[in-house]
Design a protein around this motif. Structure first.
Motif, PDB file in Angstrom:
ATOM      1  N   PRO A   1     124.816  90.775 -74.186  1.00 50.10           N
ATOM      2  CA  PRO A   1     123.992  91.840 -73.401  1.00 50.10           C
ATOM      3  C   PRO A   1     124.603  91.859 -71.761  1.00 50.10           C
ATOM      4  N   GLU A   2     124.346  92.987 -71.338  1.00 51.83           N
ATOM      5  CA  GLU A   2     124.698  93.175 -70.067  1.00 51.83           C
ATOM      6  C   GLU A   2     123.389  92.846 -69.041  1.00 51.83           C
ATOM      7  N   THR A   3     123.788  92.309 -68.012  1.00 54.77           N
ATOM      8  CA  THR A   3     122.734  91.637 -66.943  1.00 54.77           C
ATOM      9  C   THR A   3     122.940  92.378 -65.803  1.00 54.77           C
ATOM     10  N   ILE A   4     121.624  92.606 -64.980  1.00 62.71           N
ATOM     11  CA  ILE A   4     121.372  93.336 -63.803  1.00 62.71           C
ATOM     12  C   ILE A   4     120.503  92.215 -62.940  1.00 62.71           C
ATOM     13  N   PRO A   5     120.863  92.295 -61.785  1.00 55.79           N
ATOM     14  CA  PRO A   5     120.090  91.300 -60.848  1.00 55.79           C
ATOM     15  C   PRO A   5     118.360  91.576 -60.769  1.00 55.79           C
ATOM     16  N   PHE A   6     117.582  90.462 -60.828  1.00 54.75           N
ATOM     17  CA  PHE A   6     116.308  90.560 -60.667  1.00 54.75           C
ATOM     18  C   PHE A   6     115.915  89.963 -59.449  1.00 54.75           C
ATOM     19  N   ARG A   7     115.990  90.818 -58.091  1.00 53.64           N
ATOM     20  CA  ARG A   7     115.850  90.278 -56.865  1.00 53.64           C
ATOM     21  C   ARG A   7     115.529  91.613 -56.053  1.00 53.64           C
ATOM     22  N   GLY A   8     115.236  91.128 -54.901  1.00 52.87           N
ATOM     23  CA  GLY A   8     115.003  92.055 -53.956  1.00 52.87           C
ATOM     24  C   GLY A   8     113.693  92.997 -53.987  1.00 52.87           C
ATOM     25  N   ILE A   9     113.772  94.310 -53.880  1.00 49.29           N
ATOM     26  CA  ILE A   9     112.806  95.173 -54.201  1.00 49.29           C
ATOM     27  C   ILE A   9     112.181  95.250 -55.436  1.00 49.29           C
ATOM     28  N   ARG A  10     113.014  95.301 -56.505  1.00 53.22           N
ATOM     29  CA  ARG A  10     112.699  95.031 -57.954  1.00 53.22           C
ATOM     30  C   ARG A  10     111.793  93.647 -58.163  1.00 53.22           C
ATOM     31  N   LYS A  11     112.136  92.803 -57.584  1.00 55.75           N
ATOM     32  CA  LYS A  11     111.307  91.372 -57.795  1.00 55.75           C
ATOM     33  C   LYS A  11     110.030  91.509 -57.340  1.00 55.75           C
ATOM     34  N   GLN A  12     110.005  92.301 -55.823  1.00 53.53           N
ATOM     35  CA  GLN A  12     108.850  92.272 -55.133  1.00 53.53           C
ATOM     36  C   GLN A  12     107.580  93.343 -55.894  1.00 53.53           C
ATOM     37  N   ILE A  13     108.168  94.241 -56.545  1.00 45.90           N
ATOM     38  CA  ILE A  13     107.643  95.166 -57.203  1.00 45.90           C
ATOM     39  C   ILE A  13     106.733  94.418 -58.369  1.00 45.90           C
ATOM     40  N   ALA A  14     107.882  93.762 -58.809  1.00 48.61           N
ATOM     41  CA  ALA A  14     107.049  92.755 -60.195  1.00 48.61           C
ATOM     42  C   ALA A  14     106.044  92.016 -59.776  1.00 48.61           C
ATOM     43  N   LYS A  15     106.274  91.214 -58.640  1.00 50.09           N
ATOM     44  CA  LYS A  15     105.456  90.533 -57.978  1.00 50.09           C
ATOM     45  C   LYS A  15     103.953  91.166 -57.725  1.00 50.09           C
ATOM     46  N   LYS A  16     104.137  92.426 -57.101  1.00 47.62           N
ATOM     47  CA  LYS A  16     102.835  93.140 -56.641  1.00 47.62           C
ATOM     48  C   LYS A  16     102.025  93.733 -57.805  1.00 47.62           C
ATOM     49  N   MET A  17     102.956  94.075 -58.873  1.00 47.79           N
ATOM     50  CA  MET A  17     102.144  94.612 -59.860  1.00 47.79           C
ATOM     51  C   MET A  17     101.513  93.480 -60.945  1.00 47.79           C
ATOM     52  N   THR A  18     101.956  92.338 -60.918  1.00 47.84           N
ATOM     53  CA  THR A  18     101.632  91.118 -61.663  1.00 47.84           C
ATOM     54  C   THR A  18     100.126  90.809 -60.915  1.00 47.84           C
ATOM     55  N   GLN A  19     100.187  90.706 -59.630  1.00 49.08           N
ATOM     56  CA  GLN A  19      99.052  90.368 -58.801  1.00 49.08           C
ATOM     57  C   GLN A  19      97.697  91.376 -59.201  1.00 49.08           C
ATOM     58  N   SER A  20      98.164  92.683 -59.170  1.00 51.11           N
ATOM     59  CA  SER A  20      97.257  93.569 -59.290  1.00 51.11           C
ATOM     60  C   SER A  20      96.595  93.758 -60.720  1.00 51.11           C
ATOM     61  N   LEU A  21      97.435  93.538 -61.569  1.00 50.71           N
ATOM     62  CA  LEU A  21      97.022  93.854 -62.945  1.00 50.71           C
ATOM     63  C   LEU A  21      96.349  92.305 -63.449  1.00 50.71           C
ATOM     64  N   TYR A  22      96.497  91.194 -63.043  1.00 46.11           N
ATOM     65  CA  TYR A  22      95.784  89.883 -63.332  1.00 46.11           C
ATOM     66  C   TYR A  22      94.832  89.680 -62.285  1.00 46.11           C
ATOM     67  N   THR A  23      94.394  90.317 -61.376  1.00 46.75           N
ATOM     68  CA  THR A  23      93.165  90.416 -60.326  1.00 46.75           C
ATOM     69  C   THR A  23      92.290  91.248 -60.725  1.00 46.75           C
ATOM     70  N   ILE A  24      92.800  92.584 -60.778  1.00 42.22           N
ATOM     71  CA  ILE A  24      91.575  93.553 -60.949  1.00 42.22           C
ATOM     72  C   ILE A  24      91.542  94.073 -62.344  1.00 42.22           C
ATOM     73  N   PRO A  25      90.213  94.051 -62.946  1.00 44.72           N
ATOM     74  CA  PRO A  25      89.884  94.594 -63.968  1.00 44.72           C
ATOM     75  C   PRO A  25      90.196  96.240 -64.014  1.00 44.72           C
ATOM     76  N   HIS A  26      91.144  96.562 -64.577  1.00 44.01           N
ATOM     77  CA  HIS A  26      91.441  97.999 -64.556  1.00 44.01           C
ATOM     78  C   HIS A  26      90.830  98.827 -65.602  1.00 44.01           C
ATOM     79  N   VAL A  27      90.346  99.986 -65.176  1.00 43.97           N
ATOM     80  CA  VAL A  27      89.825 101.078 -66.189  1.00 43.97           C
ATOM     81  C   VAL A  27      90.325 102.415 -65.693  1.00 43.97           C
ATOM     82  N   THR A  28      90.867 103.381 -66.516  1.00 44.36           N
ATOM     83  CA  THR A  28      91.474 104.359 -66.465  1.00 44.36           C
ATOM     84  C   THR A  28      90.788 105.677 -66.912  1.00 44.36           C
ATOM     85  N   HIS A  29      90.431 106.580 -66.012  1.00 48.59           N
ATOM     86  CA  HIS A  29      89.541 107.872 -66.307  1.00 48.59           C
ATOM     87  C   HIS A  29      90.490 108.842 -66.397  1.00 48.59           C
ATOM     88  N   PHE A  30      90.293 109.738 -67.251  1.00 47.27           N
ATOM     89  CA  PHE A  30      91.153 110.916 -67.593  1.00 47.27           C
ATOM     90  C   PHE A  30      90.490 112.285 -67.225  1.00 47.27           C
TER      91      PHE A  30
END
Length: 397
Positions: free
Chosen positions: A169-198
């Motif tokens: 398989p081809e690999t791409i680096p997981f670092r920099g902005i992409r890694k920070q995005i992942a960290k922030k998203m994980t923090q939000s999803l595991y901390t906040i009980p999300h409900v979505t209204h449409f």
């Protein structure tokens, strides 16, 4: 002394659990006799003895999980020739007619394939391998069984199996902005009980107003109208313009309106911020939106552009989205996303079928801070302002 090690049994395994020993210390074993059962997450495999001899020591106890390459037991070989065959590196194999094969030839096959051959009473050395490496597969054994048991007059020719070379398989680096995005998203999803209204919004009148202003040189970005309507709605329902402070057991209602604009860039998702959006006119908001978008696309965002926001919005409509469940920009309490606007047939108040420009929106909120009824009231207020833009303009006076 020969070491019997845990090896990859053909399933890409990296570790296995010792399920059961089929021999005890002092037992005499023969070459290819199963000596231990190993459980992986996919199968239970038998490992065979590489030589004939006496089991001298069992090293790893039953129930323990070990890595591939770990020595499980020791066998004292009874034949010196077998010791050299096992210990010496195997030379590159040269194909030879089966009739000339040595009786002590070591056939390449997984433990399961060897067991399959034994269950059918077949000498695995008599099976021809279809793999160029000489490894006998399960299909080779089954074809051999079929060929030897089927009547000669009805035997079908064996179709040679086509093999394909596996590519890595081809690999791409997981670092920099992409890694920070992942960290922030994980923090939000595991901390906040999300409900979505449409909700859906009739954009017809607002689009007509923009078209009316355009000839006069006032081509205002639709996001500027969204921000102004959101500010009015947030003042009415400030719980969505807040941050939960669990350490001090309170909800902090924000007073300054700093709007985060979720923006797709070549480096990934960024959230540049329009600060003090409530103090800006529609034209000023339009200019800042265009400027932020250009700097984001050119990788020229400044540190001041990325300061914390108090509320975040995302307009993915131009990309073609019809709906999503956005992740909140932690530690905020809500995020609203606007989706594709498209013409639909609708029924008006006079029960007439009319064509309207309709847009979907989705709002995720922190259920620790607000309830569903409050979210519906908030979006109803926003929708009312967008569907009646003259009312929105009156709110701005």
């Amino acid at each position: 002394m020969i070491e019997v090690k845990l090896h990859d049994v053909g399933e890409g395994m990296t570790e296995g659990e010792i399920a059961h020993y089929l021999v005890q210390v002092g037992d005499h074993v023969t070459t290819d006799q199963p000596v231990v059962e190993v459980a992986t997450d996919k199968m239970v495999a038998e490992l065979p003895a590489p030589v004939s001899g006496i089991v001298k020591e069992i090293i790893i106890p039953v129930g323990q999980t070990v890595q591939v390459g770990t020595t499980l037991l020791h066998i004292e070989a009874s034949n010196a020739s077998e010791v050299s065959r096992v210990s010496e590196p195997a030379p590159v194999a040269v194909a030879a007619p089966p009739a000339q094969a040595s009786p002590s030839k070591r056939v390449l096959a997984t433990p399961y394939t060897r067991k399959l051959a034994r269950d059918h009473g077949i000498d695995i050395e008599a099976v021809t391998a279809s793999d160029p490496s000489g490894r006998v597969s399960e299909d080779d054994v089954l074809r051999f069984v079929q060929a030897t048991t089927a009547p000669q007059e009805t035997a079908t020719p064996i179709i040679e199996e086509v093999t394909y070379q596996e590519t890595s398989p081809e690999t791409i680096p997981f670092r920099g902005i992409r890694k920070q995005i992942a960290k922030k998203m994980t923090q939000s999803l595991y901390t906040i009980p999300h409900v979505t209204h449409f909700e859906e919004v009739d954009m017809t009148r607002l689009l007509a107003l923009r078209a009316e202003w355009k000839p006069a040189g006032r081509n205002i970005n639709v996001n500027a109208f969204f921000i102004k309507a959101l500010i009015v709605a947030l003042k009415d329902y400030p719980v969505f313009h807040a941050k939960l402070d669990e350490a001090n057991a309170c909800i902090r209602l924000e007073r300054d309106f700093h709007f985060g604009m979720a923006t797709e860039t070549p480096d990934g998702l960024m959230v540049p911020v329009i600060r003090h959006a409530d103090r800006l006119s529609l034209t000023e908001l339009h200019d800042q939106l265009i400027s932020l978008q250009q700097r984001a696309q050119n990788g020229a965002l400044r540190a001041a552009d990325l300061k914390p926001s108090t509320f975040t919005m995302s307009n993915v409509g131009p990309l073609g989205s019809t709906g999503a469940t956005p992740i909140i920009n932690y530690p905020e309490t809500a995020l609203i996303a606007f989706h594709k606007t498209k013409k639909r047939a609708c029924v008006d108040e006079d029960d007439q079928i009319v064509v309207r420009s309709m847009m979907n929106l989705s709002m995720s909120f922190d259920h620790r801070v607000a309830d569903g009824a409050t979210a519906v009231a908030f979006t109803n207020r926003f929708v009312s302002l967008i569907e009646h833009p003259t009312t929105l303009l009156l709110e701005l006076i």
